[in-house]
Design an enzyme around this catalytic site. Sequence first.
Site, short mmCIF file in Angstrom:
data_model
loop_
_atom_site.label_atom_id
_atom_site.label_comp_id
_atom_site.label_asym_id
_atom_site.label_seq_id
_atom_site.Cartn_x
_atom_site.Cartn_y
_atom_site.Cartn_z
N GLU A 65 36.83 43.13 37.00
CA GLU A 65 36.79 42.82 38.43
C GLU A 65 35.50 42.09 38.76
OE1 GLU A 65 39.40 46.38 40.59
OE2 GLU A 65 37.22 46.33 40.84
N CYS A 66 35.64 40.94 39.40
CA CYS A 66 34.52 40.20 39.97
C CYS A 66 33.46 39.86 38.91
CB CYS A 66 33.92 40.98 41.14
SG CYS A 66 32.96 39.98 42.28
N ALA A 67 32.38 40.63 38.83
CA ALA A 67 31.36 40.38 37.82
C ALA A 67 31.96 40.40 36.42
CB ALA A 67 30.27 41.44 37.92
#
Length: 465
Positions: free
Chosen positions: A337-339
């Site tokens: 997720e994301c990072a």
Amino acid sequence: MSTPAVVIAAPASGSGKTTVATGLMGALRRAGHRVAPFKVGPDFIDPGYHALATGLPGRNLDPVLVGEPLIGPLFQHGTLGADIAVVEGVMGLFDGRISVGSTHDVGQAQGSTAHVAGLLGAPVVLVVDARGQSHSVAALLHGFATFDHSVRIAGVILNRVGTPRHEQVLRQACEQTGIPVLGAIPRADELSIPSRHLGLVTAVEHGRLAQEAVAAMTELVARHVDLAAVVDAAGSRVADAAWNPAVAERAADEVVVALAAGKAFSFGYPEHVELLRAAGAVVVEFDPLTESLPPNTAALVLPGGFPEQFTAELSANDVARQQVRQLAASGAPIHAECAGLTYLVDDLDGIPMCGVLSGSARFTERLTLGYRDAVATADSSLHAAGTRIVGHEFHRTAVTFGHDYEPAWRFGRGPSDVVADGAVYAGVHAGYLHVHAAAHPSAATRFVAAAATSKLAQWRGREEQ
């Protein structure tokens, strides 16, 4: 029984909610209470400070991400063994998700502090930044107390009070409203906490300085807030049974799931780990900045965080990057997720990353922020195609893929702005959206089952035989 709670709110962001809420948690703990900490909304940073103050996991209460019916059960789960709960609000008391452009009465904003306080049946303590006002605070309190009669404001904490004379005038004004003053905190610039593009610097990054900041907040609140009055004001009316991670069906026995942690990857909800364990995973944390994957890793979770602050260190750990590539090549499930997404691509701001997904990530000047109603576009190790979720975007990076991957999600940011987010590739499910796992417990079961049946797990099983 429902654990007594107070909800710490404010008229607007920047009033000092985090300082007061965190300090109150610490002061109550120091006074002998077992304090359950909560944060309204999808915030990952404040709960880290809450955890330092209480010694318990900081948890989120977000009816947008999980739905109203789960707020009571998640509250009951987080308060098990506690005798009081402190809930830090988000933005202003009545600020939340509304329909932009609506011309009719929108009612209570979804996911607002007021919304959550109502679902808990808990009183609100309003933190008011007293700078630049004196008697006008009475009008402000009157407005907030009467705007929504379903919200009960049990008291006010005056923050950033200038002088004893200033405090006296403010208290006199508050008396006219009938709302008791529970504390008056003087201006204390020494409690400022470093911030960056996504808010506060995380507690895990700030290390010893974060502990010192929490200790200072605790001392400040203990000195200037009437703790006994706060405890007397606390209450809640939650009749639900506690949420149980066992809602995730067991899919395997002792499958090792590696969880990236440390300074670069600290954005996660504790219920996610609890669900994975209930599904049969042995969750082992590791720091991609300095450590390799745990032995016998069969699956990998890469949560959000700040990899753009640590690109050189992440890139320098060649062993971990190679192990992640090999894990992905085996078809083992990887949830990013994301990072985590930016760690999986070829490079981040030109610095080599894992190269699992063909593409580049770049830091931008634009903050992308907001709730999204999304649909899974393909079968993956987490979701079946067509699964609908509500997620949250919170990033200042952008990824350009070098391959035509099936997106992890599709959602709209506006009437004509449809976004294809992330990628599904082999066992990899990677995207920018943050999802609260408690709203989708079957995803944990599916993920652990995929880990147990992956080629890597089968090969290890044969090797052990």
